[in-house]
Design an enzyme around this catalytic site. Structure first.
Site, PDB file in Angstrom:
ATOM      1  N   ASP A  30       5.872   2.574   4.657  1.00  0.00           N
ATOM      2  CA  ASP A  30       4.739   2.515   5.587  1.00  0.00           C
ATOM      3  C   ASP A  30       3.462   3.010   4.932  1.00  0.00           C
ATOM      4  O   ASP A  30       2.361   2.644   5.338  1.00  0.00           O
ATOM      5  CB  ASP A  30       5.041   3.325   6.845  1.00  0.00           C
ATOM      6  CG  ASP A  30       5.980   2.552   7.744  1.00  0.00           C
ATOM      7  OD1 ASP A  30       7.192   2.544   7.444  1.00  0.00           O
ATOM      8  OD2 ASP A  30       5.504   1.927   8.696  1.00  0.00           O
ATOM      9  N   GLY A  38       6.965  -2.747  11.831  1.00  0.00           N
ATOM     10  CA  GLY A  38       6.998  -2.977  10.389  1.00  0.00           C
ATOM     11  C   GLY A  38       5.562  -2.911   9.891  1.00  0.00           C
ATOM     12  O   GLY A  38       4.660  -3.533  10.497  1.00  0.00           O
TER      13      GLY A  38
HETATM   14  O1  MRU Z   1       9.105   2.097  13.236  1.00  0.00           O
HETATM   15  P1  MRU Z   1       9.153   0.807  12.460  1.00  0.00           P
HETATM   16  O2  MRU Z   1      10.289  -0.066  12.856  1.00  0.00           O
HETATM   17  O3  MRU Z   1       7.832   0.096  12.481  1.00  0.00           O
HETATM   18  O4  MRU Z   1       9.417   1.282  10.968  1.00  0.00           O
HETATM   19  C1  MRU Z   1       9.366   0.301   9.960  1.00  0.00           C
HETATM   20  C2  MRU Z   1       9.758   0.790   8.618  1.00  0.00           C
HETATM   21  O5  MRU Z   1       9.998   1.945   8.403  1.00  0.00           O
HETATM   22  C3  MRU Z   1       9.752  -0.230   7.529  1.00  0.00           C
HETATM   23  O6  MRU Z   1      10.686   0.082   6.552  1.00  0.00           O
HETATM   24  C4  MRU Z   1       8.352  -0.282   6.875  1.00  0.00           C
HETATM   25  O7  MRU Z   1       7.375  -0.417   7.868  1.00  0.00           O
HETATM   26  C5  MRU Z   1       8.238  -1.393   5.907  1.00  0.00           C
HETATM   27  S1  MRU Z   1       8.278  -2.966   6.709  1.00  0.00           S
HETATM   28  C6  MRU Z   1       8.076  -4.152   5.510  1.00  0.00           C
END
Ligand code: MRU
Length: 352
Positions: free
Chosen positions: A241, A43
């Site tokens: 992200d 996240g």
């Molecule tokens: O690969 P991840 O699980 O880290 O991907 C996370 C996401 O795509 C979330 O939607 C994003 O980081 C926002 S978290 C508040």
């Protein structure tokens, strides 16, 4: 994320959820980088906070235990350790801008007082990491309060991946308005996309919402269109992200498809993120680096092969949703309506 009693970074290992709640203490840069790379902590805001706290914890341990007297005594060695550690952590995942943003803040601590000694510098690094954690928690609360205005009693919200408490140091980003609305007495129901390939929706979003008593229904990613067509979704809330200056937003792979579906069904599509996810230096989504991950994440499920051997695999972890498909972007500063411009952002941005 918190400090362990002996100064390590303590995380919940998200790879083990929902089956087991396991905490891990991280004391070295290599351990923190591995936790970020393997999505033990994940996240965008959470990896920024983890990198900052993990770097501070690694310095703390290296200057106290096991690293030998040279590092303990030598402020130049501590500075080199911070630069090297920040570079290693920055390389762990490329898409979430929060990671580099948090590490830039840690690096900036080195420039504040060039004459400072090892002990105050180590303490200053810990204080900065703690400030980053506390600010993220506060940003989540502010995002919740702002985004709650988009929710009405009885609404059904679709979300993708996990942008909740597990992904931040607070109550989340995309899920923060849901938590704020439920807290205020509104009845909100959430549909959680399973989120292939690593199932952050069914494993993590469903886990934290169920634990909080928020009604949650898991659907597979391919079901979103028919659920929308059936009139069961009032609003889509997703995290980000990285948000480019024009509002193009990178988020978990599959988000773009949801945005197209939402447009077709005239459902508001809302991106929810702290200002630390905005990259005003990326003019458009085309400048956002997209992480590609290993083939085994697609070919295997819980260790068992589910794809035919011999096929090649493409596994981008994120996609970019064009700003034209986004109705609102919610940050801690409030609810912004399209069109979006973040090169003269109305909110505090990290220095370029
Ligand atoms: O690969 P991840 O699980 O880290 O991907 C996370 C996401 O795509 C979330 O939607 C994003 O980081 C926002 S978290 C508040």
């Amino acid at each position: 994320m918190q400090w362990s009693p002996d100064g390590a970074l303590r995380i919940v290992d998200q790879r083990r959820l929902p089956g087991e709640f396991v905490e891990r203490d991280l004391r070295t840069v290599a351990e923190v980088a591995e936790a970020i790379r393997t999505l033990a902590v994940r996240g965008a805001p959470a990896i920024g906070v983890a990198a900052a706290m993990g770097l501070a914890a690694a310095v703390w341990h290296a200057t106290r235990v096991g690293a030998g007297p040279a590092l303990l005594a030598d402020v130049a060695a501590v500075r080199a350790f911070v630069h090297g550690g920040a570079a290693e952590l920055r390389a762990a995942r490329p898409t979430a801008v929060n990671l580099g943003w948090a590490l830039d803040r840690m690096r900036d601590v080195l420039d504040r007082d060039p004459g400072v000694g090892v002990t105050p510098l180590t303490a200053a690094l810990r204080a900065e990491a703690e400030a980053i954690r506390a600010e993220d928690e506060a940003m989540c609360a502010a995002i919740g309060a702002a985004g709650r205005e988009l929710l009405r009693d009885g609404m059904r919200v679709l979300t993708h991946c996990n942008a909740g408490a597990l992904a931040t140091a607070g109550i989340g980003t995309a899920l923060a308005p849901v938590y704020a609305a439920v807290e205020a007495g509104l009845r909100i129901e959430v549909f959680a996309d399973e989120t292939r390939p690593l199932l952050q929706g069914s494993r993590l979003t469903a886990w934290e919402l169920a634990r909080a008593g928020v009604p949650v229904t898991v659907i597979t990613d391919g079901m979103a269109g028919s659920v929308m067509a059936a009139g069961k979704i009032d609003l889509v809330l997703v995290g980000a992200d990285r948000i480019a200056a024009n509002g193009d937003s990178a988020n978990k792979i599959g988000t773009y498809a949801l945005a197209v579906l939402a447009k077709h069904h005239r459902i508001p599509f809302v991106v929810v993120a702290p200002s630390s996810s905005i990259d005003a230096r990326a003019p458009t989504g085309a400048e956002i680096p997209i992480e590609e991950r290993g083939a085994d994440e697609v070919t295997h499920l819980a260790g068992a092969r589910v794809a035919a051997a011999g096929a090649t695999v493409f596994n981008p972890a994120f996609d970019v949703t064009p700003a034209a498909l986004i109705s609102h972007i919610v940050t801690e500063a409030g609810v912004l309506c399209a069109p979006f411009r973040f090169d003269h952002a109305p909110i505090a941005l990290p220095p370029a």
